[in-house]
Write a protein that holds these residues in place. Sequence first.
Motif, mmCIF file in Angstrom:
data_model
loop_
_atom_site.group_PDB
_atom_site.id
_atom_site.type_symbol
_atom_site.label_atom_id
_atom_site.label_comp_id
_atom_site.label_asym_id
_atom_site.label_seq_id
_atom_site.Cartn_x
_atom_site.Cartn_y
_atom_site.Cartn_z
ATOM 1 N N PRO A 1 0.820 -1.211 0.000
ATOM 2 C CA PRO A 1 0.000 0.000 0.000
ATOM 3 C C PRO A 1 0.853 1.260 0.000
ATOM 4 O O PRO A 1 2.001 1.249 0.444
ATOM 5 N N GLN A 2 0.292 2.343 -0.492
ATOM 6 C CA GLN A 2 1.016 3.615 -0.536
ATOM 7 C C GLN A 2 1.399 4.088 0.859
ATOM 8 O O GLN A 2 2.391 4.788 1.028
ATOM 9 N N ALA A 3 0.618 3.697 1.872
ATOM 10 C CA ALA A 3 0.900 4.125 3.231
ATOM 11 C C ALA A 3 2.125 3.435 3.828
ATOM 12 O O ALA A 3 2.624 3.844 4.871
ATOM 13 N N SER A 4 2.617 2.366 3.165
ATOM 14 C CA SER A 4 3.900 1.792 3.575
ATOM 15 C C SER A 4 4.999 2.721 3.097
ATOM 16 O O SER A 4 4.956 3.217 1.968
ATOM 17 N N ARG A 5 5.968 2.979 3.930
ATOM 18 C CA ARG A 5 7.033 3.912 3.554
ATOM 19 C C ARG A 5 7.784 3.393 2.331
ATOM 20 O O ARG A 5 8.097 2.208 2.227
ATOM 21 N N ALA A 6 8.087 4.304 1.427
ATOM 22 C CA ALA A 6 8.725 3.937 0.161
ATOM 23 C C ALA A 6 10.072 3.261 0.367
ATOM 24 O O ALA A 6 10.469 2.389 -0.409
ATOM 25 N N ASP A 7 10.796 3.660 1.433
ATOM 26 C CA ASP A 7 12.123 3.093 1.657
ATOM 27 C C ASP A 7 12.075 1.822 2.511
ATOM 28 O O ASP A 7 13.105 1.285 2.891
ATOM 29 N N SER A 8 10.869 1.334 2.804
ATOM 30 C CA SER A 8 10.723 0.138 3.622
ATOM 31 C C SER A 8 10.535 -1.095 2.740
ATOM 32 O O SER A 8 9.925 -1.026 1.672
ATOM 33 N N SER A 9 11.057 -2.227 3.195
ATOM 34 C CA SER A 9 10.870 -3.484 2.469
ATOM 35 C C SER A 9 9.557 -4.157 2.861
ATOM 36 O O SER A 9 9.265 -5.261 2.426
ATOM 37 N N GLU A 10 8.755 -3.457 3.658
ATOM 38 C CA GLU A 10 7.477 -3.987 4.121
ATOM 39 C C GLU A 10 6.548 -4.304 2.957
ATOM 40 O O GLU A 10 6.437 -3.547 1.994
ATOM 41 N N LEU A 11 5.881 -5.429 3.065
ATOM 42 C CA LEU A 11 4.982 -5.918 2.029
ATOM 43 C C LEU A 11 3.889 -6.714 2.740
ATOM 44 O O LEU A 11 4.083 -7.157 3.875
ATOM 45 N N TYR A 12 2.755 -6.890 2.100
ATOM 46 C CA TYR A 12 1.676 -7.688 2.679
ATOM 47 C C TYR A 12 1.259 -8.791 1.720
ATOM 48 O O TYR A 12 1.319 -8.620 0.504
ATOM 49 N N VAL A 13 0.847 -9.918 2.291
ATOM 50 C CA VAL A 13 0.287 -10.992 1.487
ATOM 51 C C VAL A 13 -1.187 -11.092 1.848
ATOM 52 O O VAL A 13 -1.549 -11.142 3.034
ATOM 53 N N LEU A 14 -2.036 -11.056 0.843
ATOM 54 C CA LEU A 14 -3.485 -11.143 1.028
ATOM 55 C C LEU A 14 -3.989 -12.404 0.350
ATOM 56 O O LEU A 14 -3.844 -12.574 -0.861
ATOM 57 N N ALA A 15 -4.559 -13.304 1.152
ATOM 58 C CA ALA A 15 -5.118 -14.558 0.631
ATOM 59 C C ALA A 15 -6.619 -14.524 0.878
ATOM 60 O O ALA A 15 -7.072 -14.327 2.011
ATOM 61 N N THR A 16 -7.401 -14.705 -0.171
ATOM 62 C CA THR A 16 -8.865 -14.644 -0.054
ATOM 63 C C THR A 16 -9.497 -15.916 -0.608
ATOM 64 O O THR A 16 -8.899 -16.623 -1.407
ATOM 65 N N GLY A 17 -10.724 -16.174 -0.169
ATOM 66 C CA GLY A 17 -11.441 -17.357 -0.645
ATOM 67 C C GLY A 17 -10.910 -18.642 -0.028
ATOM 68 O O GLY A 17 -10.573 -19.586 -0.740
ATOM 69 N N PHE A 18 -10.834 -18.680 1.327
ATOM 70 C CA PHE A 18 -10.351 -19.891 1.996
ATOM 71 C C PHE A 18 -11.210 -21.087 1.602
ATOM 72 O O PHE A 18 -12.428 -21.030 1.659
ATOM 73 N N ARG A 19 -10.556 -22.166 1.215
ATOM 74 C CA ARG A 19 -11.263 -23.343 0.714
ATOM 75 C C ARG A 19 -11.837 -24.208 1.837
ATOM 76 O O ARG A 19 -12.684 -25.073 1.584
ATOM 77 N N GLY A 20 -11.351 -24.016 3.057
ATOM 78 C CA GLY A 20 -11.794 -24.859 4.155
ATOM 79 C C GLY A 20 -10.965 -26.113 4.247
ATOM 80 O O GLY A 20 -10.270 -26.498 3.302
ATOM 81 N N ARG A 21 -11.011 -26.736 5.397
ATOM 82 C CA ARG A 21 -10.263 -27.970 5.636
ATOM 83 C C ARG A 21 -11.230 -29.114 5.861
ATOM 84 O O ARG A 21 -12.227 -28.968 6.565
ATOM 85 N N PRO A 22 -10.993 -30.278 5.254
ATOM 86 C CA PRO A 22 -11.871 -31.433 5.444
ATOM 87 C C PRO A 22 -12.020 -31.778 6.909
ATOM 88 O O PRO A 22 -11.044 -31.844 7.658
ATOM 89 N N GLY A 23 -13.246 -31.951 7.352
ATOM 90 C CA GLY A 23 -13.499 -32.339 8.731
ATOM 91 C C GLY A 23 -13.460 -31.191 9.712
ATOM 92 O O GLY A 23 -13.632 -31.385 10.919
ATOM 93 N N ALA A 24 -13.159 -29.954 9.231
ATOM 94 C CA ALA A 24 -13.068 -28.801 10.132
ATOM 95 C C ALA A 24 -14.437 -28.274 10.490
ATOM 96 O O ALA A 24 -15.366 -28.387 9.723
#
Length: 235
Positions: free
Chosen positions: A212-235
């Motif tokens: 995101p733009q709000a992360s400082r430009a000189d930072s190596s910060e990054l985010y991983v976004l995972a959507t649509g969890f498939r669920g786990r069998p038996g959960a």
Amino acid sequence: MTGTKAASGREGGRSLKTRVKTARKRSLSSTLWLQRQLNDPYVAQAKREGFRSRAAFKLIEIDERYHFLKAGQKIIDLGAAPGGWSQAAGARIGAAEGKGKIIGIDLLAIDPMPGAEFKVMDFLDAEAPKLLIEWLGGKADVVLSDMAANATGHKKTDHLRIVGLVELAADFACEALAPGGAFLAKVFQGGTENEVLARLKRDFAVVRHVKPQASRADSSELYVLATGFRGRPGA
């Protein structure tokens, strides 16, 4: 993102940057950090708009791009202090109006907030995953993780610690999420190994890296976004 565009920090072509003198008891690194805070437009905007931290704008921007926060959701916030993400997420799900629920944990105490419940706890505690699900009252719709390991200064060690935290947060998300749920976690460039990404791609419909733009430009910060969890069998 609406209402969150950063100011340029300049007026009439003249730099308005605040310089901080190095105090006798303050290290150079602390002085540079303070100078950066004082000149950060997102820090100033967070104060103006009543957010607890500049991190709120990162979550707002990511959600405005990918729309994974919805009214009435149940959310777990890992590494929640000082509460910026819970605050932004709460506004989006209607937590203050009694819609949804937010449970946040951190090693540090967090000031109370309408629509959210905070616990002082180490996520690495063996009991933490079970207790978080119990406190939430069932499966989560979203797991947020803004956790970051304390830096040691040794690049390889820090990298391994970062990856380790992301792996644990991802494992927990797959345990705690309801089908269709989302997982957002802070990583760093070079901080998500192929094994972690492969695991997320197996368990979620879509996996993205986001800066995101709000992360400082000189930072190596990054985010991983995972959507649509498939669920786990038996959960």
